[in-house]
Design a protein around this motif. Sequence first.
Motif, PDB file in Angstrom:
ATOM      1  N   UNK A  23       3.667  10.437  -6.630  1.00 28.99           N
ATOM      2  CA  UNK A  23       4.655  11.007  -7.576  1.00 28.99           C
ATOM      3  C   UNK A  23       3.983  11.581  -8.811  1.00 28.99           C
ATOM      4  N   UNK A  24       2.882  10.949  -9.196  1.00 31.19           N
ATOM      5  CA  UNK A  24       2.157  11.398 -10.400  1.00 31.19           C
ATOM      6  C   UNK A  24       1.121  12.474 -10.062  1.00 31.19           C
ATOM      7  N   UNK A  25       1.012  12.810  -8.794  1.00 28.06           N
ATOM      8  CA  UNK A  25       0.037  13.822  -8.383  1.00 28.06           C
ATOM      9  C   UNK A  25      -1.404  13.368  -8.539  1.00 28.06           C
ATOM     10  N   UNK A  26      -1.621  12.063  -8.384  1.00 25.96           N
ATOM     11  CA  UNK A  26      -2.972  11.495  -8.554  1.00 25.96           C
ATOM     12  C   UNK A  26      -3.665  11.398  -7.198  1.00 25.96           C
ATOM     13  N   UNK A  30      -7.150  19.105  -7.599  1.00 22.78           N
ATOM     14  CA  UNK A  30      -6.309  20.283  -7.849  1.00 22.78           C
ATOM     15  C   UNK A  30      -5.213  20.405  -6.790  1.00 22.78           C
ATOM     16  N   UNK A  31      -5.620  20.228  -5.548  1.00 22.50           N
ATOM     17  CA  UNK A  31      -4.639  20.339  -4.449  1.00 22.50           C
ATOM     18  C   UNK A  31      -3.556  19.274  -4.560  1.00 22.50           C
ATOM     19  N   UNK A  32      -3.952  18.084  -4.956  1.00 20.59           N
ATOM     20  CA  UNK A  32      -2.977  16.984  -5.046  1.00 20.59           C
ATOM     21  C   UNK A  32      -1.956  17.249  -6.162  1.00 20.59           C
ATOM     22  N   UNK A  33      -2.424  17.890  -7.215  1.00 13.87           N
ATOM     23  CA  UNK A  33      -1.524  18.187  -8.337  1.00 13.87           C
ATOM     24  C   UNK A  33      -0.531  19.297  -7.992  1.00 13.87           C
ATOM     25  N   UNK A  37       0.840  -1.201   0.000  1.00 10.64           N
ATOM     26  CA  UNK A  37       0.000   0.000   0.000  1.00 10.64           C
ATOM     27  C   UNK A  37       0.875   1.251   0.000  1.00 10.64           C
ATOM     28  N   UNK A  38       1.958   1.214   0.755  1.00 12.20           N
ATOM     29  CA  UNK A  38       2.867   2.359   0.818  1.00 12.20           C
ATOM     30  C   UNK A  38       3.505   2.604  -0.554  1.00 12.20           C
ATOM     31  N   UNK A  39       3.821   1.504  -1.225  1.00  7.89           N
ATOM     32  CA  UNK A  39       4.417   1.595  -2.560  1.00  7.89           C
ATOM     33  C   UNK A  39       3.409   2.226  -3.542  1.00  7.89           C
ATOM     34  N   UNK A  40       2.161   1.750  -3.460  1.00  7.66           N
ATOM     35  CA  UNK A  40       1.098   2.313  -4.313  1.00  7.66           C
ATOM     36  C   UNK A  40       0.912   3.801  -4.045  1.00  7.66           C
ATOM     37  N   UNK A  72      -1.408   5.587 -15.754  1.00  8.95           N
ATOM     38  CA  UNK A  72      -1.319   6.584 -14.684  1.00  8.95           C
ATOM     39  C   UNK A  72      -1.075   7.994 -15.231  1.00  8.95           C
ATOM     40  N   UNK A  73      -0.435   8.057 -16.410  1.00  3.80           N
ATOM     41  CA  UNK A  73      -0.165   9.381 -16.976  1.00  3.80           C
ATOM     42  C   UNK A  73      -1.451  10.048 -17.453  1.00  3.80           C
ATOM     43  N   UNK A  74      -2.494   9.238 -17.624  1.00  3.40           N
ATOM     44  CA  UNK A  74      -3.763   9.782 -18.069  1.00  3.40           C
ATOM     45  C   UNK A  74      -4.807   9.692 -16.946  1.00  3.40           C
ATOM     46  N   UNK A  75      -4.342   9.843 -15.701  1.00  2.00           N
ATOM     47  CA  UNK A  75      -5.246   9.729 -14.556  1.00  2.00           C
ATOM     48  C   UNK A  75      -5.068  10.926 -13.627  1.00  2.00           C
ATOM     49  N   UNK A  76      -6.187  11.592 -13.324  1.00  2.00           N
ATOM     50  CA  UNK A  76      -6.163  12.657 -12.305  1.00  2.00           C
ATOM     51  C   UNK A  76      -6.692  12.124 -10.978  1.00  2.00           C
TER      52      UNK A  76
END
Lengths: 221, 114
Positions: free
Chosen positions: A28-31, A217-220, A19-22, A110-114
């Motif tokens: 890292x991707x701001x998702x 928005x905040x996560x990004x 879970x920590x890895x996920x 993941x690159x196409x996920x918000x």
Amino acid sequence: MSKTIELKKKVLSENDALAAELRATLGEKGIFSLNFVSSPGSGKTSLLERTLRELKDELNITLVAGDVQTENDANRLIAAGGEQVKPLVTGGSCHLDARMIHRLLPEINLDNTDLFIVENVGNLVCPSGYDLGEDMKVVLISVTEGDDKPLKYPSMFRRSSVMVINKIDMLELCDFSMERVRENALRINGDLKIFETSCRTGEGLEEWYAWLKEQVKQKKA
Amino acid sequence: MHELSIAQSILEIVLREAEKQKPARVVAVGLKIGALSGIYADSLEFGFDAIKKGTPLEECRLEIEEVAIRGQCHQCGHVFDVRELLFACPLCASGSIELKHGQELDIAYIEVDD
């Protein structure tokens, strides 16, 4: 001669590590990520259907639809316009665990996920202890259930950050008190953010969408 | 009803540990289970007893300690026992508290016999 050896190991340490890895990968991707939990039939899929349908032009949502059997929920979510919906059939298991999500990662763009959402199996007990790497748990309760549910399932309400009270269009037909459910939920978790929604009439959904968009928005940022 | 999968995780962890302790035998496993862990101790023991058969842990018993729920107030810092599922600070009445104990699901120790 017997001797005691200290272990101090979490039973779910393996799950927690995955879970920590996920969480790190998504972070890292701001998702922004959510884990949806409730009893069977509270309306998780209905809320997610509307959310997908109405936010699909604004957010790229990836959704993992967990179910004990059938891919019915995943099919509903795809029909609602979900372009990145992955069914996850547990084949009997009463909860999802981090390994199941981890295995799906290679199939997820993941690159196409918000926003990454996991719809857990309908169950207010077993999923509570399994961290899936989410930012927050969202617990749903509907007005056709008892308003004392937070007291009956304290572990889940305690670990959730958001509570959605769904099916409020049926409030008049039910002996469900909005005041009592809030009181009970806040007694268990005073930090709960609470929404009231109806997926049939759309009442309350605007606030839910606004909150979701703000979190993304905040996560990004 | 996920006690069986929890029992399975315990068995796997302790089997690995038992391997390291050979030739000594693991005779007991000490668990700490929080009152808010969502785990029912009787079901866990029942599940563990069922799956340990035929493994090197066949004779191993569980020693379960239940851990009470303890919280710390985010507002005033007071640390207190949560009683009757009232997760609020008894001093300042704030409902914003952090749990210090009560969600444990830990293997605290093993007992081995030479």
